[in-house]
Each structure stands twice: as C-alpha cells, then as structure tokens.
Design an enzyme around this catalytic site. Structure first.
Site, mmCIF file in Angstrom:
data_model
loop_
_atom_site.group_PDB
_atom_site.id
_atom_site.type_symbol
_atom_site.label_atom_id
_atom_site.label_comp_id
_atom_site.label_asym_id
_atom_site.label_seq_id
_atom_site.Cartn_x
_atom_site.Cartn_y
_atom_site.Cartn_z
ATOM 1 N N TYR A 1 0.803 -1.177 -0.143
ATOM 2 C CA TYR A 1 0.050 -0.041 0.032
ATOM 3 C C TYR A 1 0.776 1.330 0.001
ATOM 4 O O TYR A 1 0.746 2.069 -0.616
ATOM 5 C CB TYR A 1 -1.012 -0.045 1.321
ATOM 6 C CG TYR A 1 -1.840 1.132 1.173
ATOM 7 C CD1 TYR A 1 -3.109 0.897 0.792
ATOM 8 C CD2 TYR A 1 -1.492 2.250 2.141
ATOM 9 C CE1 TYR A 1 -3.951 2.056 0.647
ATOM 10 C CE2 TYR A 1 -2.275 3.472 2.149
ATOM 11 C CZ TYR A 1 -3.877 3.165 1.365
ATOM 12 O OH TYR A 1 -4.757 4.247 1.431
ATOM 13 N N HIS B 1 1.388 4.162 -3.074
ATOM 14 C CA HIS B 1 1.314 5.530 -2.785
ATOM 15 C C HIS B 1 2.750 6.354 -3.186
ATOM 16 O O HIS B 1 2.293 7.563 -3.374
ATOM 17 C CB HIS B 1 0.491 5.799 -1.491
ATOM 18 C CG HIS B 1 -0.715 5.433 -1.468
ATOM 19 N ND1 HIS B 1 -1.514 4.194 -1.556
ATOM 20 C CD2 HIS B 1 -2.119 6.378 -1.558
ATOM 21 C CE1 HIS B 1 -2.729 4.310 -1.573
ATOM 22 N NE2 HIS B 1 -3.064 5.712 -1.604
ATOM 23 N N TYR C 1 -3.297 16.357 2.036
ATOM 24 C CA TYR C 1 -3.771 15.011 2.211
ATOM 25 C C TYR C 1 -2.693 14.182 2.626
ATOM 26 O O TYR C 1 -1.880 13.740 2.149
ATOM 27 C CB TYR C 1 -4.304 14.632 0.631
ATOM 28 C CG TYR C 1 -5.144 13.335 0.313
ATOM 29 C CD1 TYR C 1 -5.594 12.548 1.593
ATOM 30 C CD2 TYR C 1 -5.485 13.017 -0.697
ATOM 31 C CE1 TYR C 1 -6.128 11.340 1.454
ATOM 32 C CE2 TYR C 1 -6.320 11.878 -0.868
ATOM 33 C CZ TYR C 1 -6.590 11.094 -0.083
ATOM 34 O OH TYR C 1 -7.216 9.844 -0.377
ATOM 35 N N TRP D 1 -7.459 3.947 -10.660
ATOM 36 C CA TRP D 1 -6.823 3.685 -9.343
ATOM 37 C C TRP D 1 -7.557 2.694 -8.496
ATOM 38 O O TRP D 1 -6.877 1.926 -7.854
ATOM 39 C CB TRP D 1 -6.708 5.139 -8.694
ATOM 40 C CG TRP D 1 -5.865 4.968 -7.386
ATOM 41 C CD1 TRP D 1 -6.543 4.899 -6.192
ATOM 42 C CD2 TRP D 1 -4.313 4.797 -7.317
ATOM 43 N NE1 TRP D 1 -5.388 5.068 -5.185
ATOM 44 C CE2 TRP D 1 -4.183 4.809 -5.744
ATOM 45 C CE3 TRP D 1 -3.496 4.784 -7.956
ATOM 46 C CZ2 TRP D 1 -3.044 4.789 -5.251
ATOM 47 C CZ3 TRP D 1 -2.116 4.523 -7.553
ATOM 48 C CH2 TRP D 1 -1.903 4.571 -6.276
ATOM 49 N N TRP D 2 -8.852 2.792 -8.389
ATOM 50 C CA TRP D 2 -9.566 1.970 -7.731
ATOM 51 C C TRP D 2 -9.381 0.483 -8.060
ATOM 52 O O TRP D 2 -9.120 -0.382 -7.041
ATOM 53 C CB TRP D 2 -11.054 2.426 -7.752
ATOM 54 C CG TRP D 2 -11.613 3.402 -7.122
ATOM 55 C CD1 TRP D 2 -10.609 4.407 -6.200
ATOM 56 C CD2 TRP D 2 -12.770 4.140 -7.313
ATOM 57 N NE1 TRP D 2 -11.365 5.153 -5.904
ATOM 58 C CE2 TRP D 2 -12.831 5.315 -6.536
ATOM 59 C CE3 TRP D 2 -13.973 3.851 -8.081
ATOM 60 C CZ2 TRP D 2 -13.689 6.369 -6.415
ATOM 61 C CZ3 TRP D 2 -14.948 4.796 -7.860
ATOM 62 C CH2 TRP D 2 -14.857 5.881 -7.113
#
Length: 104
Positions: A18, A22, A41, A76-77
């Site tokens: 993960y 990112h 963010y 992206w999902w």
C-alpha cells in the site's frame, strides 16, 4: 477550506505494498486531486487492525462527489482493489468521520 476525514480497511499483509503504491502515485491522479482543490492529504495506518485513516483539505467539498466519475480515479480503484476492502464498483469502502476536536 474544509477538512474531511475518513477510514478504510487494508488487507493484512499488504502494508508495504500500500505504501509503495502511494509512493509511486500516478502523476495524472495527483494532478486530478490537486486540480480538484484537494491539499494537505495524508493517510495513516493503524497497524493493530489495518485501519487506514485519511484526512485532507478541500476548497469545495461538493467536488468529492464528482471524483468517482473520473476515469483515472476508477483506474486507481481497480489498481488498489486487490489489497483493500472495496465496494462492487471497486471504490474503497470509505467511512466518513465527524470532527470532534481541532486545535489550530
């Protein structure tokens, strides 16, 4: 600016993956987010139960409702769906959180 917070769930064993994904955030997705008025963010991981906690600032919160229509967001999902809880459309299961305290 409005601050929004939410939580998601990462599958056990995918913590490093993960973070890697990112760290390599696609430039076109970064442009979409920034162009939508999103800033500051951050996503944090609770290693006890693999809960992800996200917080961001956005100029117009109504813009968040339009992001799922963007092709790069949908891509992206799909890219992330194998390592976290998702809905039928591959969007992450995301639970909004209510702010109860903020110290500026």
């Amino acid at each position: 600016m409005t601050r929004l917070a939410f939580k998601m769930k990462l599958f056990k064993g995918y913590e490093e993956e993960y973070k890697r994904r990112h760290d390599e955030l696609w430039p076109e997705l970064q442009s979409l987010l920034k162009g939508s008025g999103i800033s500051d963010y951050s996503i944090f991981l609770d290693k006890n139960d693999n809960t992800l906690f996200g917080v961001l600032q956005i100029e117009d919160p109504a813009v968040m409702a339009k992001l799922p229509e963007e092709p790069i967001m949908k891509k992206w999902w799909v890219h992330m769906a194998d390592i976290m809880e998702t809905n039928a459309d591959k969007s992450p299961v995301s639970i909004p959180l209510d702010e109860v305290f903020y110290l500026l």
